[in-house]
Design an enzyme around this catalytic site. Sequence first.
Site: not given
Ligand code: FES
Length: 145
Positions: A36, A38, A61, A105
């Site tokens: 994602c 992140d 998130c 995540c």
């Molecule tokens: Fe990226 Fe949760 S959607 S860490």
Amino acid sequence: MAMSYSEKVMDHFQNPRNVGKMEDADGIGEVGNAKCGDIMKIYLKIKDDVIEDVKFNTFGCASAIATSSIATELIKGKPLKDALSLTNQAVVEALDGLPPVKIHCSVLAEEAIKAAIKDYYDKNGIAYEADLFKESGCEHCCHNG
Ligand code: FES
């Protein structure tokens, strides 16, 4: 489809523990989630092989924030070897579970902690076994998924 989070996830998302920066960290780990994009950064203060203090910053998130928060609580005051054996499953269990699509995540916390300990070992010239920091199976599955 509404996603249901446990009360613990909501608590750690809304009141994350140990958030911030550490100016005099002994080890810093920064990892990105291949799935994602992140990012999570973890700072460790280490003395006599024990994690005296830990801080984190997560640009991610709700699940990433909640898992980082509880992971810092799980490793604070613990020997490095305990922190190294912390798995993303243990983090998920400590949160009373995550929705299946959010399991990836939780991998960020495990990997950021390992990266921070590796950074500490590298900076201090401490020898370790190479396969201690090999890629986890889960990261592999995210790359493929
Ligand atoms: Fe990226 Fe949760 S959607 S860490």
